[in-house]
Scaffold this active site. Structure first.
Site, PDB file in Angstrom:
ATOM      1  N   ASP A   1     -11.394   7.266   9.064  1.00  0.00           N
ATOM      2  CA  ASP A   1     -11.412   6.658   7.725  1.00  0.00           C
ATOM      3  C   ASP A   1     -12.220   5.363   7.738  1.00  0.00           C
ATOM      4  OD1 ASP A   1     -10.840   6.629   5.035  1.00  0.00           O
ATOM      5  OD2 ASP A   1      -8.909   5.627   5.261  1.00  0.00           O
TER       6      ASP A   1
ATOM      7  N   LYS B   1       3.872  -5.235   9.352  1.00  0.00           N
ATOM      8  CA  LYS B   1       3.779  -4.089   8.460  1.00  0.00           C
ATOM      9  C   LYS B   1       5.106  -3.331   8.529  1.00  0.00           C
ATOM     10  CE  LYS B   1      -0.026  -1.731   8.237  1.00  0.00           C
ATOM     11  NZ  LYS B   1      -1.145  -0.772   8.524  1.00  0.00           N
TER      12      LYS B   1
ATOM     13  N   GLY C   1       0.840  -1.198   0.000  1.00  0.00           N
ATOM     14  CA  GLY C   1       0.000   0.000   0.000  1.00  0.00           C
ATOM     15  C   GLY C   1       0.865   1.234   0.000  1.00  0.00           C
TER      16      GLY C   1
ATOM     17  N   VAL D   1       3.008  -5.318   3.817  1.00  0.00           N
ATOM     18  CA  VAL D   1       2.538  -6.203   4.885  1.00  0.00           C
ATOM     19  C   VAL D   1       2.910  -7.642   4.517  1.00  0.00           C
ATOM     20  CG1 VAL D   1       0.571  -6.996   6.232  1.00  0.00           C
ATOM     21  CG2 VAL D   1       0.640  -4.636   5.395  1.00  0.00           C
TER      22      VAL D   1
END
Length: 582
Positions: free
Chosen positions: A415, A323, A303, A308
């Site tokens: 979020d 992560k 990402g 990850v």
């Protein structure tokens, strides 16, 4: 008793459309000015008409000798009535001109209406003296004319026409000697008074409603103009901030180039060591160790914030998710801040529906990494088809329970969206992910130190951001997460976004800030009323009007229990993405 009061209020609103208190005076002034101008326009013609009537009906001595006494009396009476009305009308017109827009301008039009209604009643009575004219046409004409020509408040119209009706019956009784003729004419007077009052009321109501709509449209236009101006100003500020930051970055780059030259040898050694544990694409090799404890497994995903991996904690033997911040990313500083914020927020909150943070550290070769519990599940998909309301209520109750736990510790997720929710086959049936942009209450209300979101910078997913989040406000509260939950519930119940507008950024921003949320039941009529109301409360523009996550979760859980919906993990085990759809 309550029903009677509500019925009375609805009747009153239907009879006289309500206006905000600040508009009542404005409407009254507009109506008064409208009546004044109309009377000033028609007054010269009316005066000329009265003068003509006086000239025609006034009888000389020669004419009187050739007329019967009854006809002569009738003509004299008509001339006197028009002469008297001429004098009164001239006086009212002069007062109306001199008064301007003062208080007298509001009193003279009703007085003029009363004068002419009485004039019509008296004229109709005088006509009864004639053997050729026995109708009540003057009274009917004046009643209808002023019902349309002058705008009167319904109570005032009722009073004026009531006085006119009384004068009409007195004149008819006094001047018509035939009982049969009186009996035939009286219903005409009653019916025309009733019709005129109703017509006056209907026109007053229509003009009042039109005034309210015009003012509302004008205010909305001003509000949109102010919003556009605000957005333009915000864009200018953002551009100025970007230019300023670019200059700072250029200065920092110059300093960094000097540091690179000085430490090139050290970096070469560090990179050589790092390459031993890296693949050609820069990812960590399976089997590499972080902190002499966590063994890297296969890649789970990449990402903007990092990579990850699945891994193993050699101390406990447990499978974990690791992560790692991507080295060399142009967004490394911002990603690191989000990385550390997520670790801090996750460490503060303990809830079965929130992914647990097990460890955070820096490896010997400078990699920042975070160890999380490994969750097996599928991302939540809102899809294009509505879900069963009971399943939506159950999922919402679990999500709100997790958010309530975070809010209790002063953490706002910021979020909440489908891709940050995993459906799992183990209790409690879901996991809430990614606290990367979460805000802590004390941080949100304190001066920005560079570790959080700077004032005016918008972070989040546009489709799920609250109005205050869209505006870039500092000090976001838990109500921002509740708004996002409302968007999510709307999507699951209808398969549609409440503020889609083509899903353009401008459309979403405008919808969040200005457009009232539609009723869920206009999309899917079978959604329970209570669930639709809960979604509407979540989507209130004012954060203080939204329910807390704790209260919302409790009501959603009760609704799911009422519909006999099982635990969320059972839905996931049965294949939630298929079974919950209608």
């Amino acid at each position: 008793m309550t029903d009677d009061v509500a019925w009375t209020a609805r009747l009153r609103a239907w009879l006289v459309p309500p206006l905000p208190p600040d508009l009542e005076d404005a409407f009254g002034s507009e109506i008064a000015e409208r009546n004044r101008l109309r009377l000033l326009v028609v007054a010269p013609f009316v005066l000329v008409g009265h003068a003509i009537h006086v000239a025609i009906y006034r009888t000389s001595a020669v004419e009187r000798a050739s007329l019967s006494p009854l006809v002569a009396e009738w003509r004299d009476a008509v001339a006197v009535v028009h002469a008297a009305t001429f004098v009164v009308t001239l006086t009212l017109a002069l007062l109306l001109v001199r008064s301007g827009r003062g208080r007298a301008a509001r009193l003279i039009p009703p007085a003029a209406v009363l004068v002419y209604l009485l004039h019509g009643a008296v004229t109709a009575g005088v006509d009864q003296l004639s053997t050729t004219v026995t109708g009540v046409a003057p009274f009917i004409a004046y009643c209808l004319f002023f019902a349309v020509f002058i705008t009167l408040r319904p109570p005032l119209a009722l009073v004026l026409y009531g006085v006119a009706a009384a004068a009409f019956y007195v004149a008819l009784t006094t001047m018509q000697s035939s009982p049969s003729v009186r009996l035939a004419l009286m219903p005409n007077g009653a019916s025309i008074v009733v019709v005129s009052v109703i017509l006056s009321w209907v026109l007053y109501t229509a003009r009042r409603r039109d005034f309210g709509q015009r003012v509302t449209i004008d205010r909305q236009r001003e509000s949109l103009s102010a919003l556009n101006t605000s957005l333009e100003g915000r864009v200018r500020d953002q551009v100025s901030e970007i230019v300023k930051r670019a200059e700072e970055v250029d200065h920092l780059n110059a300093q960094l180039r000097a540091q690179v030259r000085e430490r090139s040898m050290e970096l070469s050694i560090a990179l050589a060591k790092l390459a031993q544990d890296r693949e050609l694409d820069g990812s960590l090799r399976p089997g590499a160790l972080l902190g002499d404890r966590f063994e890297i497994g296969h890649l789970l995903g990449k990402g903007g914030m990092g990579v990850v991996y699945e891994g193993v904690d050699r101390t406990t033997g447990a499978r974990v998710a690791i992560k790692v911040i991507q080295a060399g990313s142009s967004q490394q500083l911002a990603a690191l801040r989000r990385f550390l914020r997520e670790a801090k927020a996750g460490a503060m909150v303990a809830h079965p529906a929130i992914v647990r943070v097990l460890h955070v550290d820096v490896s010997d070769d400078g990699l920042f990494y975070q160890v999380l519990e490994l969750v097996e599940g599928d991302p939540l998909h809102s899809g294009q088809h509505p879900w069963d309301p009971g399943a939506v209520a159950r999922l919402g109750s679990v999500l709100c329970s997790a958010l309530a736990a975070a809010h209790e510790h002063g953490v706002v997720h910021c979020d909440v969206k489908p891709s940050n929710i995993l459906l799992t086959k183990t209790s409690p049936g879901m996991k809430l992910l990614d606290f990367g942009i979460a805000r802590l209450y004390e941080e949100g209300h304190a001066p920005d130190d560079g570790a959080g979101t700077a004032t005016g910078v918008i972070l989040g997913t546009p489709g799920f951001m609250s109005p205050e989040q869209v505006e870039g406000m500092q000090g976001l509260t838990a109500a921002a997460d509740v708004y996002s939950v409302g968007i999510l519930l709307f999507l699951l119940l209808t398969g549609a976004h409440p503020f889609a507008r083509g899903r353009t950024m401008h459309g979403l921003v405008f919808g969040h800030l200005c457009v009232p949320a539609p009723d869920v039941r206009t999309f899917v009529s079978t959604v329970p009323e209570l669930l639709a109301e809960l979604v509407a409360y979540c989507l209130e523009k004012d954060p203080q009007r939204r329910p807390t996550a704790l209260r919302l979760g409790s009501e959603l859980a009760a609704l799911a229990d009422e519909r006999e919906v099982g635990p969320l993990e059972e839905l996931a085990r049965r294949g939630a993405q298929e079974t919950v759809m209608k």
